[in-house]
Scaffold this motif. Sequence first.
Motif, short mmCIF file in Angstrom:
data_model
loop_
_atom_site.label_atom_id
_atom_site.label_comp_id
_atom_site.label_asym_id
_atom_site.label_seq_id
_atom_site.Cartn_x
_atom_site.Cartn_y
_atom_site.Cartn_z
N VAL A 112 0.83 -1.21 0.00
CA VAL A 112 0.00 0.00 0.00
C VAL A 112 0.87 1.27 0.00
N GLU A 137 -2.94 5.56 -1.28
CA GLU A 137 -3.93 4.48 -1.17
C GLU A 137 -4.40 4.31 0.27
N ILE A 170 -4.94 -2.55 -5.02
CA ILE A 170 -3.68 -2.32 -4.31
C ILE A 170 -2.81 -3.58 -4.34
#
Lengths: 208, 208
Positions: A95, A99, A136
């Motif tokens: 991540v 995000e 992601i």
Amino acid sequence: MVADTRVVEELKAAILRGEFSPRQRLVEIELCEQFDASRFAVRAALQALEADGLVERQRNRGARIREIGIDEAVEITEVRQVVEGLIARRAAERVSVDEAEALAAIGRAMHEAVAAGEVAEYSDLNARLHSMLRDIARHEKANSIIAHLHGQMVRHQFALSRVPGRSKVSVHQHQAIIDAVVEGDGDAAEQAMRTHIASVADALRGIG
Amino acid sequence: MVADTRVVEELKAAILRGEFSPRQRLVEIELCEQFDASRFAVRAALQALEADGLVERQRNRGARIREIGIDEAVEITEVRQVVEGLIARRAAERVSVDEAEALAAIGRAMHEAVAAGEVAEYSDLNARLHSMLRDIARHEKANSIIAHLHGQMVRHQFALSRVPGRSKVSVHQHQAIIDAVVEGDGDAAEQAMRTHIASVADALRGIG
DNA sequence: ACGACCTGTATTGTCGACAATATTGTCGGC
DNA sequence: GCCGACAATATTGTCGACAATACAGGTCGT
């Protein structure tokens, strides 16, 4: 699935929208009229959707919408449990800060939706969260398997969203997933996701 | 996949046996001669195998054997890791005494095969062990996904079996899985299976 | 009245022929 | 000699027609 992608997509969308009932027969000529296509294209579409697990065919007996019972839905959810667990773990490992902020925003929106009792909005956020985690994680195989399984669950997904009080429970589970991913804790993220989907499986068993 | 199941099975078997190389073109007429079938049947088979992920097709450009690179093989193995983990857990929860004895027997045979340096025998036992666990778990969705993934791995599976010293390492991992399942310990069985397949993934990365 | 059989109809399965498209090879201009 | 346009070929895509099959309803014998 070479032949006329249009028919495949439209037919699949129609099934997913629930325009056909389980075990309903799909007569080729009727589909030809409905989608204004040749029998050739319709046949190819039916074959593609058979591989997708949405329709079943028997030789010389034609195609029908495949019925997915509670027991099969539970199995699907059990597989989803581990595969989405993998996705959550990877998401936590990869991540970015942007995000992470987007995830946190979804979490806040979820709390608001539950507080305001907006179930449709919450259901939408739920889909957005899982979808964002898949983006992601960037795990193509896991993502495609989840998409495949999800297509078979639409009907039960709808039934689940109507179980009263589910959102109150699941919002905390969602928050736990978000927290773990944002902190980059893969173990915790996988565990939180598994706990969450385990409760989905329990709710499914409760329906049956 | 209604049309002539024979062609689908024979073509699939031929691909799995490695009779075609990756990215090799599959010309419909040639396949017609090879399997003594009509173009219609061949087309249906190609479409079915495209859904299986063994073949890729482009419009007006025909079909070719799909090439599965190391990176994709690693992803497949990562998914297998969690799904076979689920299978091992379920097997531990449902194993009967007869099945436990059969598992233990495979474990003993594996040790013997490794001691005798019989790699082909060991590879066969490995397949038997995993297959038996799937039978014990009786989880249709998980089993079908594993079968699907396995079909795409044949080439790399072969490469893996040639990595020297792998059987010496994996025999202990296999024993750990067997022990956990025989004792009915689901947590331990899942963990052991994941450890095992993680080492497979590492070996794959080592090849690339 | 009941069941076995038979026939008609609806539907799907298969094929061969043709159209559409990509690929390869060839030629002329520069 | 190289490049683009064009022709020739190879291959796939699509269709309509026909064959094969399953299903429903009726008929006959008991």
